[in-house]
Motif scaffolding. Structure first.
Motif, PDB file in Angstrom:
ATOM      1  N   ALA A  45      41.157  43.144  52.022  1.00  0.00           N
ATOM      2  CA  ALA A  45      41.562  43.692  50.727  1.00  0.00           C
ATOM      3  C   ALA A  45      42.688  42.869  50.115  1.00  0.00           C
ATOM      4  CB  ALA A  45      42.003  45.144  50.889  1.00  0.00           C
ATOM      5  N   GLU A  46      43.572  42.354  50.954  1.00  0.00           N
ATOM      6  CA  GLU A  46      44.675  41.534  50.452  1.00  0.00           C
ATOM      7  C   GLU A  46      44.173  40.217  49.867  1.00  0.00           C
ATOM      8  OE1 GLU A  46      47.327  41.054  53.704  1.00  0.00           O
ATOM      9  OE2 GLU A  46      48.043  43.138  53.662  1.00  0.00           O
ATOM     10  N   LEU A  47      43.024  39.769  50.333  1.00  0.00           N
ATOM     11  CA  LEU A  47      42.449  38.520  49.833  1.00  0.00           C
ATOM     12  C   LEU A  47      41.511  38.747  48.649  1.00  0.00           C
ATOM     13  CD1 LEU A  47      41.542  36.799  53.241  1.00  0.00           C
ATOM     14  CD2 LEU A  47      43.561  36.404  51.815  1.00  0.00           C
ATOM     15  N   ALA A  48      41.259  40.004  48.332  1.00  0.00           N
ATOM     16  CA  ALA A  48      40.287  40.339  47.280  1.00  0.00           C
ATOM     17  C   ALA A  48      40.602  39.685  45.931  1.00  0.00           C
ATOM     18  CB  ALA A  48      40.183  41.853  47.134  1.00  0.00           C
ATOM     19  N   PRO A  49      41.870  39.689  45.461  1.00  0.00           N
ATOM     20  CA  PRO A  49      42.152  39.047  44.164  1.00  0.00           C
ATOM     21  C   PRO A  49      41.769  37.566  44.143  1.00  0.00           C
ATOM     22  CG  PRO A  49      43.976  40.447  44.822  1.00  0.00           C
ATOM     23  CD  PRO A  49      43.065  40.353  46.008  1.00  0.00           C
ATOM     24  N   GLU A  50      42.055  36.870  45.251  1.00  0.00           N
ATOM     25  CA  GLU A  50      41.709  35.452  45.323  1.00  0.00           C
ATOM     26  C   GLU A  50      40.196  35.250  45.360  1.00  0.00           C
ATOM     27  OE1 GLU A  50      43.205  31.504  47.808  1.00  0.00           O
ATOM     28  OE2 GLU A  50      44.036  33.497  48.232  1.00  0.00           O
ATOM     29  N   ILE A  51      39.500  36.140  46.053  1.00  0.00           N
ATOM     30  CA  ILE A  51      38.036  36.042  46.115  1.00  0.00           C
ATOM     31  C   ILE A  51      37.425  36.307  44.749  1.00  0.00           C
ATOM     32  CG2 ILE A  51      35.954  37.003  47.158  1.00  0.00           C
ATOM     33  CD1 ILE A  51      37.680  35.343  49.056  1.00  0.00           C
ATOM     34  N   ARG A  52      37.994  37.227  43.991  1.00  0.00           N
ATOM     35  CA  ARG A  52      37.494  37.508  42.646  1.00  0.00           C
ATOM     36  C   ARG A  52      37.654  36.286  41.733  1.00  0.00           C
ATOM     37  NH1 ARG A  52      39.486  42.896  43.534  1.00  0.00           N
ATOM     38  NH2 ARG A  52      41.495  42.422  42.556  1.00  0.00           N
ATOM     39  N   LYS A  53      38.766  35.562  41.906  1.00  0.00           N
ATOM     40  CA  LYS A  53      38.970  34.347  41.118  1.00  0.00           C
ATOM     41  C   LYS A  53      37.896  33.309  41.450  1.00  0.00           C
ATOM     42  CE  LYS A  53      43.999  34.855  40.687  1.00  0.00           C
ATOM     43  NZ  LYS A  53      45.323  34.252  41.029  1.00  0.00           N
ATOM     44  N   LEU A  54      37.567  33.209  42.734  1.00  0.00           N
ATOM     45  CA  LEU A  54      36.529  32.272  43.147  1.00  0.00           C
ATOM     46  C   LEU A  54      35.177  32.665  42.571  1.00  0.00           C
ATOM     47  CD1 LEU A  54      37.437  31.648  46.917  1.00  0.00           C
ATOM     48  CD2 LEU A  54      37.858  30.146  44.961  1.00  0.00           C
ATOM     49  N   ASN A  55      34.920  33.958  42.515  1.00  0.00           N
ATOM     50  CA  ASN A  55      33.654  34.434  41.944  1.00  0.00           C
ATOM     51  C   ASN A  55      33.531  34.058  40.474  1.00  0.00           C
ATOM     52  OD1 ASN A  55      32.183  35.742  44.057  1.00  0.00           O
ATOM     53  ND2 ASN A  55      33.702  37.364  44.074  1.00  0.00           N
ATOM     54  N   GLN A  63      26.539  27.976  46.757  1.00  0.00           N
ATOM     55  CA  GLN A  63      26.929  27.160  47.902  1.00  0.00           C
ATOM     56  C   GLN A  63      28.417  26.827  47.851  1.00  0.00           C
ATOM     57  OE1 GLN A  63      24.675  23.568  48.407  1.00  0.00           O
ATOM     58  NE2 GLN A  63      25.736  22.961  50.274  1.00  0.00           N
ATOM     59  N   LYS A  64      28.891  26.430  46.675  1.00  0.00           N
ATOM     60  CA  LYS A  64      30.315  26.125  46.518  1.00  0.00           C
ATOM     61  C   LYS A  64      31.155  27.377  46.704  1.00  0.00           C
ATOM     62  CE  LYS A  64      33.773  23.427  45.357  1.00  0.00           C
ATOM     63  NZ  LYS A  64      34.223  22.311  46.229  1.00  0.00           N
ATOM     64  N   LEU A  65      30.662  28.490  46.165  1.00  0.00           N
ATOM     65  CA  LEU A  65      31.374  29.757  46.308  1.00  0.00           C
ATOM     66  C   LEU A  65      31.521  30.125  47.771  1.00  0.00           C
ATOM     67  CD1 LEU A  65      32.626  32.356  45.164  1.00  0.00           C
ATOM     68  CD2 LEU A  65      30.299  33.283  44.975  1.00  0.00           C
ATOM     69  N   SER A  66      30.451  29.984  48.538  1.00  0.00           N
ATOM     70  CA  SER A  66      30.491  30.291  49.960  1.00  0.00           C
ATOM     71  C   SER A  66      31.486  29.404  50.690  1.00  0.00           C
ATOM     72  CB  SER A  66      29.095  30.126  50.566  1.00  0.00           C
ATOM     73  OG  SER A  66      29.119  30.340  51.960  1.00  0.00           O
ATOM     74  N   GLN A  67      31.489  28.116  50.375  1.00  0.00           N
ATOM     75  CA  GLN A  67      32.399  27.179  51.035  1.00  0.00           C
ATOM     76  C   GLN A  67      33.854  27.512  50.732  1.00  0.00           C
ATOM     77  OE1 GLN A  67      31.083  23.385  49.556  1.00  0.00           O
ATOM     78  NE2 GLN A  67      29.377  23.226  51.015  1.00  0.00           N
ATOM     79  N   GLU A  68      34.146  27.780  49.469  1.00  0.00           N
ATOM     80  CA  GLU A  68      35.521  28.081  49.078  1.00  0.00           C
ATOM     81  C   GLU A  68      35.979  29.424  49.639  1.00  0.00           C
ATOM     82  OE1 GLU A  68      37.614  26.058  47.521  1.00  0.00           O
ATOM     83  OE2 GLU A  68      36.028  24.547  47.578  1.00  0.00           O
ATOM     84  N   THR A  69      35.056  30.374  49.695  1.00  0.00           N
ATOM     85  CA  THR A  69      35.391  31.683  50.266  1.00  0.00           C
ATOM     86  C   THR A  69      35.734  31.553  51.741  1.00  0.00           C
ATOM     87  OG1 THR A  69      33.929  32.824  48.703  1.00  0.00           O
ATOM     88  CG2 THR A  69      34.556  34.022  50.695  1.00  0.00           C
ATOM     89  N   GLN A  70      34.956  30.780  52.462  1.00  0.00           N
ATOM     90  CA  GLN A  70      35.229  30.560  53.879  1.00  0.00           C
ATOM     91  C   GLN A  70      36.582  29.896  54.083  1.00  0.00           C
ATOM     92  OE1 GLN A  70      31.984  28.708  56.074  1.00  0.00           O
ATOM     93  NE2 GLN A  70      30.485  29.692  54.759  1.00  0.00           N
ATOM     94  N   LYS A  71      36.935  28.983  53.182  1.00  0.00           N
ATOM     95  CA  LYS A  71      38.235  28.316  53.280  1.00  0.00           C
ATOM     96  C   LYS A  71      39.381  29.311  53.125  1.00  0.00           C
ATOM     97  CE  LYS A  71      36.756  23.786  51.556  1.00  0.00           C
ATOM     98  NZ  LYS A  71      36.912  22.789  50.455  1.00  0.00           N
ATOM     99  N   VAL A  72      39.213  30.229  52.177  1.00  0.00           N
ATOM    100  CA  VAL A  72      40.254  31.235  51.945  1.00  0.00           C
ATOM    101  C   VAL A  72      40.451  32.108  53.174  1.00  0.00           C
ATOM    102  CG1 VAL A  72      40.841  33.314  50.624  1.00  0.00           C
ATOM    103  CG2 VAL A  72      39.948  31.282  49.456  1.00  0.00           C
ATOM    104  N   TYR A  73      39.350  32.572  53.753  1.00  0.00           N
ATOM    105  CA  TYR A  73      39.438  33.427  54.940  1.00  0.00           C
ATOM    106  C   TYR A  73      40.010  32.653  56.129  1.00  0.00           C
ATOM    107  CZ  TYR A  73      36.901  37.346  52.877  1.00  0.00           C
ATOM    108  OH  TYR A  73      36.538  38.422  52.101  1.00  0.00           O
ATOM    109  N   LYS A  74      39.581  31.402  56.280  1.00  0.00           N
ATOM    110  CA  LYS A  74      40.060  30.596  57.401  1.00  0.00           C
ATOM    111  C   LYS A  74      41.550  30.318  57.279  1.00  0.00           C
ATOM    112  CE  LYS A  74      39.056  26.367  59.987  1.00  0.00           C
ATOM    113  NZ  LYS A  74      38.190  25.143  60.068  1.00  0.00           N
ATOM    114  N   LYS A  75      42.007  30.015  56.067  1.00  0.00           N
ATOM    115  CA  LYS A  75      43.421  29.749  55.840  1.00  0.00           C
ATOM    116  C   LYS A  75      44.280  30.966  56.149  1.00  0.00           C
ATOM    117  CE  LYS A  75      46.644  28.151  52.273  1.00  0.00           C
ATOM    118  NZ  LYS A  75      46.774  27.701  50.851  1.00  0.00           N
TER     119      LYS A  75
END
Length: 205
Positions: A45-55, A63-75
């Motif tokens: 939930a804390e990462l939700a705002p950043e994920i919405r920006k990526l969306n 494909q790019k969305l998936s890659q960037e989303t994974q980066k956010v979670y991994k970071k």
């Protein structure tokens, strides 16, 4: 197995009370998994705002969305499946509980307010079912209100949002087709679920 377990629980005294206490005991046993699930949900939930920006930015490039989303979670050190895996681990326990309150065994030979725990609502009128349905509806209402409060008014709409809002009321329909023992179990476990989640969301950082 279920006959022996039902016999053991029925031997404790009131079968109806035994169902409630056994359900609570199982939920206490599963509590660490629920704590892990809530921690995962809050982290996501804390990462939700950043994920919405990526969306918004990569919505058309999955494909790019998936890659960037994974980066956010991994970071952030958060698994994309955080909150899901602990819940999956509870499924075997609930399968056991479901079989216990639906498979003929000595536990279902007990009564609740004079009505057999093996009685079905569809087999004849029993006022105890109406009380059970009302209590399940109250728990469902509280659950929906709490979920809505957690999401917040600014959250984006998710697919099948309306269906998800009425889903908790499905316990009333389920209870109408299962034995009274199963309805008692549903009331106990759903009440425990909303109380436990509300508490964990409040105390876990």
């Amino acid at each position: 197995m279920f006959h022996d377990l039902g016999s053991a629980l029925a031997g404790l005294g009131s079968p109806a009370l035994a169902i409630v206490l056994f359900t609570v005991a199982v939920r206490l046993l599963l509590h660490p998994l629920y704590r892990a699930a809530v921690r995962g949900e809050k982290a996501k939930a804390e990462l939700a705002p950043e994920i919405r920006k990526l969306n918004k930015r990569y919505g058309k490039d999955l494909q790019k969305l998936s890659q960037e989303t994974q980066k956010v979670y991994k970071k952030a050190g958060v698994s994309m499946f955080a909150g899901i895996l602990p819940m999956l681990a509870t499924i075997p326990f609930f399968m056991v509980m479901y079989r216990l309150v639906t498979t003929p065994n000595p536990l279902l030979d007990g009564t609740l307010f004079g009505f057999s725990l093996g009685t079905h609502f569809t087999s004849g009128y029993a006022w105890v079912f109406l009380v059970l349905f009302a209590l399940l509806a109250v728990v469902a209402f509280v659950t929906v209100r709490w979920q809505k409060a957690q999401v917040g008014p600014d959250a984006p709409q998710v697919p099948f949002a309306r269906f998800l809002r009425v889903l908790p009321y499905g316990t009333v329909l389920v209870a109408a087709w299962l034995p009274l023992a199963a309805g008692l179990y549903l009331l106990t476990t759903t009440s425990w679920t909303i109380a436990e989640r509300a508490l964990l969301y409040r105390i876990l950082s």
